[in-house]
Design a protein around this motif. Structure first.
Motif, PDB file in Angstrom:
ATOM      1  N   ILE A  46       1.202  -1.256  -0.051  1.00 33.31           N
ATOM      2  CA  ILE A  46      -0.226   0.120  -0.377  1.00 33.31           C
ATOM      3  C   ILE A  46       0.897   1.080  -0.022  1.00 33.31           C
ATOM      4  CG2 ILE A  46      -2.211  -1.117   1.336  1.00 33.31           C
ATOM      5  CD1 ILE A  46      -1.090   0.031   3.782  1.00 33.31           C
ATOM      6  N   SER A  47       1.996   1.493   0.423  1.00 35.97           N
ATOM      7  CA  SER A  47       2.806   2.471   0.521  1.00 35.97           C
ATOM      8  C   SER A  47       3.891   1.923   0.170  1.00 35.97           C
ATOM      9  CB  SER A  47       2.818   3.171   1.822  1.00 35.97           C
ATOM     10  OG  SER A  47       3.018   4.665   1.318  1.00 35.97           O
ATOM     11  N   CYS A  48       5.333   2.168  -0.383  1.00 38.82           N
ATOM     12  CA  CYS A  48       6.739   2.674  -0.553  1.00 38.82           C
ATOM     13  C   CYS A  48       7.314   3.807  -0.223  1.00 38.82           C
ATOM     14  CB  CYS A  48       6.799   1.672  -1.346  1.00 38.82           C
ATOM     15  SG  CYS A  48       8.803   0.942  -1.059  1.00 38.82           S
ATOM     16  N   ILE A  49       8.879   3.146   0.705  1.00 40.46           N
ATOM     17  CA  ILE A  49       9.428   4.905   0.356  1.00 40.46           C
ATOM     18  C   ILE A  49      11.041   4.260  -0.271  1.00 40.46           C
ATOM     19  CG2 ILE A  49      10.023   5.302   2.458  1.00 40.46           C
ATOM     20  CD1 ILE A  49      10.465   8.299   2.543  1.00 40.46           C
ATOM     21  N   ASN A  50      11.636   4.672  -1.278  1.00 44.67           N
ATOM     22  CA  ASN A  50      12.848   4.271  -1.921  1.00 44.67           C
ATOM     23  C   ASN A  50      13.899   4.440  -0.695  1.00 44.67           C
ATOM     24  OD1 ASN A  50      13.502   6.455  -3.198  1.00 44.67           O
ATOM     25  ND2 ASN A  50      13.216   6.182  -4.908  1.00 44.67           N
ATOM     26  N   ARG A  51      14.456   3.900  -0.669  1.00 46.25           N
ATOM     27  CA  ARG A  51      16.101   3.694   0.125  1.00 46.25           C
ATOM     28  C   ARG A  51      16.673   5.718   0.217  1.00 46.25           C
ATOM     29  NH1 ARG A  51      20.517  -0.455  -1.875  1.00 46.25           N
ATOM     30  NH2 ARG A  51      20.284   0.580  -2.872  1.00 46.25           N
TER      31      ARG A  51
END
Length: 122
Positions: A46-51
């Motif tokens: 449902i949600s993601c933030i990359n490195r």
């Protein structure tokens, strides 16, 4: 190790903030995602933030209501959930990938929290 917390019972329209605390690693070295699994359904991202901390991504079902964030000092990630709906009821998981981009595939993620139950009901 990841420890997810913050779930509970909330009325429709309410808010919750989920936390994902990490130990033994630095969250900022990983891409961070939140997944959820509703009863009888497959787990979905449902949600993601990359490195590198680029623009977060959100599933259409939670866009404009949920916000993902991370805190270097606390080595934790969060999912702020507002305007909750009964269809948001699910077990929520945080996950980490040792790669630079987000992916909707569970196998992409190396570390998983144990899950925290969110129930939206009046």
């Amino acid at each position: 190790q990841l420890q997810a917390s913050g779930g509970g019972l909330v009325q429709p329209g309410g808010s919750l903030r989920l936390s994902c605390a990490a130990s033994g690693l630095s969250l900022y070295d990983y891409t961070i995602a939140w997944f959820r699994q509703a009863p009888g359904k497959e787990r979905e991202e449902i949600s993601c933030i990359n490195r590198s901390g680029g623009r977060p991504s959100y599933a259409d079902s939670v866009k404009a209501r949920f916000t993902i964030s991370r805190d270097r000092a606390k080595n934790a990630a969060y999912l702020q959930m507002n305007s909750l709906k009964p269809e948001d009821t699910a077990v929520y998981y945080c996950a980490l990938a040792a790669r630079g981009l987000c992916s909707p595939y569970e196998s992409y993620y190396r570390y998983w929290g144990q899950g925290t139950q969110v129930t939206v009901s009046s």
